[in-house]
Design a protein around this motif. Structure first.
Motif, PDB file in Angstrom:
ATOM      1  N   LYS A 127      13.630  -7.629  -0.922  1.00  0.00           N
ATOM      2  CA  LYS A 127      12.938  -8.334   0.158  1.00  0.00           C
ATOM      3  C   LYS A 127      11.684  -7.596   0.623  1.00  0.00           C
ATOM      4  N   ARG A 128      11.780  -6.298   0.864  1.00  0.00           N
ATOM      5  CA  ARG A 128      10.625  -5.539   1.377  1.00  0.00           C
ATOM      6  C   ARG A 128       9.483  -5.493   0.361  1.00  0.00           C
ATOM      7  N   LEU A 129       9.802  -5.243  -0.891  1.00  0.00           N
ATOM      8  CA  LEU A 129       8.765  -5.208  -1.931  1.00  0.00           C
ATOM      9  C   LEU A 129       8.125  -6.581  -2.075  1.00  0.00           C
ATOM     10  N   ARG A 130       8.939  -7.630  -2.083  1.00  0.00           N
ATOM     11  CA  ARG A 130       8.414  -8.989  -2.192  1.00  0.00           C
ATOM     12  C   ARG A 130       7.485  -9.304  -1.022  1.00  0.00           C
ATOM     13  N   GLN A 131       7.888  -8.936   0.191  1.00  0.00           N
ATOM     14  CA  GLN A 131       7.047  -9.177   1.365  1.00  0.00           C
ATOM     15  C   GLN A 131       5.724  -8.423   1.251  1.00  0.00           C
ATOM     16  N   LEU A 132       5.778  -7.189   0.783  1.00  0.00           N
ATOM     17  CA  LEU A 132       4.552  -6.403   0.610  1.00  0.00           C
ATOM     18  C   LEU A 132       3.639  -7.053  -0.428  1.00  0.00           C
ATOM     19  N   VAL A 170       3.578 -10.211  -1.402  1.00  0.00           N
ATOM     20  CA  VAL A 170       3.052 -11.473  -0.872  1.00  0.00           C
ATOM     21  C   VAL A 170       1.936 -11.197   0.127  1.00  0.00           C
ATOM     22  N   PHE A 171       2.137 -10.214   1.007  1.00  0.00           N
ATOM     23  CA  PHE A 171       1.110  -9.855   1.986  1.00  0.00           C
ATOM     24  C   PHE A 171      -0.196  -9.464   1.292  1.00  0.00           C
ATOM     25  N   VAL A 172      -0.115  -8.588   0.305  1.00  0.00           N
ATOM     26  CA  VAL A 172      -1.321  -8.136  -0.409  1.00  0.00           C
ATOM     27  C   VAL A 172      -1.980  -9.322  -1.106  1.00  0.00           C
ATOM     28  N   VAL A 184      -1.799 -12.548  -0.376  1.00  0.00           N
ATOM     29  CA  VAL A 184      -2.397 -13.448   0.611  1.00  0.00           C
ATOM     30  C   VAL A 184      -3.673 -12.835   1.198  1.00  0.00           C
ATOM     31  N   ALA A 185      -3.629 -11.546   1.528  1.00  0.00           N
ATOM     32  CA  ALA A 185      -4.800 -10.883   2.117  1.00  0.00           C
ATOM     33  C   ALA A 185      -5.993 -10.920   1.169  1.00  0.00           C
ATOM     34  N   VAL A 186      -5.760 -10.628  -0.109  1.00  0.00           N
ATOM     35  CA  VAL A 186      -6.882 -10.637  -1.059  1.00  0.00           C
ATOM     36  C   VAL A 186      -7.374 -12.064  -1.296  1.00  0.00           C
ATOM     37  N   SER A 187      -6.432 -13.002  -1.355  1.00  0.00           N
ATOM     38  CA  SER A 187      -6.819 -14.400  -1.573  1.00  0.00           C
ATOM     39  C   SER A 187      -7.616 -14.951  -0.392  1.00  0.00           C
ATOM     40  N   VAL A 188      -7.235 -14.570   0.826  1.00  0.00           N
ATOM     41  CA  VAL A 188      -7.988 -14.993   2.011  1.00  0.00           C
ATOM     42  C   VAL A 188      -9.388 -14.364   1.990  1.00  0.00           C
ATOM     43  N   GLY A 189      -9.477 -13.124   1.546  1.00  0.00           N
ATOM     44  CA  GLY A 189     -10.787 -12.486   1.398  1.00  0.00           C
ATOM     45  C   GLY A 189     -11.658 -13.229   0.397  1.00  0.00           C
ATOM     46  N   TRP A 190     -11.045 -13.640  -0.710  1.00  0.00           N
ATOM     47  CA  TRP A 190     -11.762 -14.409  -1.737  1.00  0.00           C
ATOM     48  C   TRP A 190     -12.234 -15.736  -1.155  1.00  0.00           C
ATOM     49  N   LEU A 231      -5.602 -12.855  -8.887  1.00  0.00           N
ATOM     50  CA  LEU A 231      -4.978 -13.240 -10.152  1.00  0.00           C
ATOM     51  C   LEU A 231      -3.876 -12.258 -10.537  1.00  0.00           C
ATOM     52  N   ALA A 232      -4.182 -10.967 -10.476  1.00  0.00           N
ATOM     53  CA  ALA A 232      -3.189  -9.945 -10.833  1.00  0.00           C
ATOM     54  C   ALA A 232      -1.999  -9.978  -9.878  1.00  0.00           C
ATOM     55  N   GLY A 233      -2.277 -10.089  -8.580  1.00  0.00           N
ATOM     56  CA  GLY A 233      -1.197 -10.136  -7.600  1.00  0.00           C
ATOM     57  C   GLY A 233      -0.310 -11.350  -7.789  1.00  0.00           C
ATOM     58  N   GLY A 234      -0.920 -12.493  -8.085  1.00  0.00           N
ATOM     59  CA  GLY A 234      -0.140 -13.699  -8.342  1.00  0.00           C
ATOM     60  C   GLY A 234       0.740 -13.557  -9.570  1.00  0.00           C
TER      61      GLY A 234
END
Length: 177
Positions: A10-15, A17-19, A21-27, A73-76
């Protein structure tokens, strides 16, 4: 595809997803800034404003758009591999992957070329101004659609995944007589 039966906790998945989402919002934000700059350059009569707008688009691309696009792309892809979603198990994930690659390709071979053509015009009107402005807006529409896909998760499973597996629980039948 999950790494040989392993899924992220759960914690790794949340981290992750957060990263992602943050990079995608920046894009997305950088894409929105490029729309404003391209529209401003395309509809102004001032050559100095055009020059600055195209220079700013180039800088935003170099320092935000390109790194954020590939990080998204990499995060996804990492999320696909370490979660239940997989790369091709659900339509919404597959469509997001295809759109992400398409937007990266379109930005590189379309928008990037049009920025260079406009920069080469030296502040004079360029026939590439319109395609750049509306192409950047098209990217923004794609970003918003991908965001909706992440929230709505429409269309269910792809045909390549087969039916959902049911977990059978052994039934306790008591002591044999």
């Amino acid at each position: 595809m999950v790494l040989r039966g392993w899924t992220a906790g759960k914690r790794l998945r949340q981290l992750l997803v957060f990263v992602h989402v943050a990079v995608s919002v920046g894009w997305l934000g950088a894409g929105a800034a490029n729309v404003v700059l391209a529209m401003t350059a395309g509809y102004t009569d001032r050559p100095d404003v055009r020059i600055v707008c195209y220079l700013m688009i180039e800088k935003i691309d170099d320092f935000v758009v390109i790194p954020a696009a590939f990080a998204s792309l990499a995060g996804g892809l990492v999320l696909c591999v370490v979660t239940k979603w997989g790369v091709a198990r659900y339509w919404w994930v597959l469509v997001k992957l295809v759109l992400t690659v398409a937007v990266i390709g379109y930005s590189t071979f379309g928008l990037g070329v049009w920025v260079e053509e406009n920069r080469a015009a030296g502040g004079l009107e360029s026939p590439a101004a319109g395609p750049l402005a509306y192409g950047a807006a098209l990217n923004l529409v794609a970003f918003l659609f991908m965001t909706w896909l992440s929230v709505a998760k429409p269309w269910g499973r792809t045909p390549w995944t087969g039916p959902a597996r049911r977990v059978s629980v052994p039934v306790y039948r008591g002591l044999a007589s």
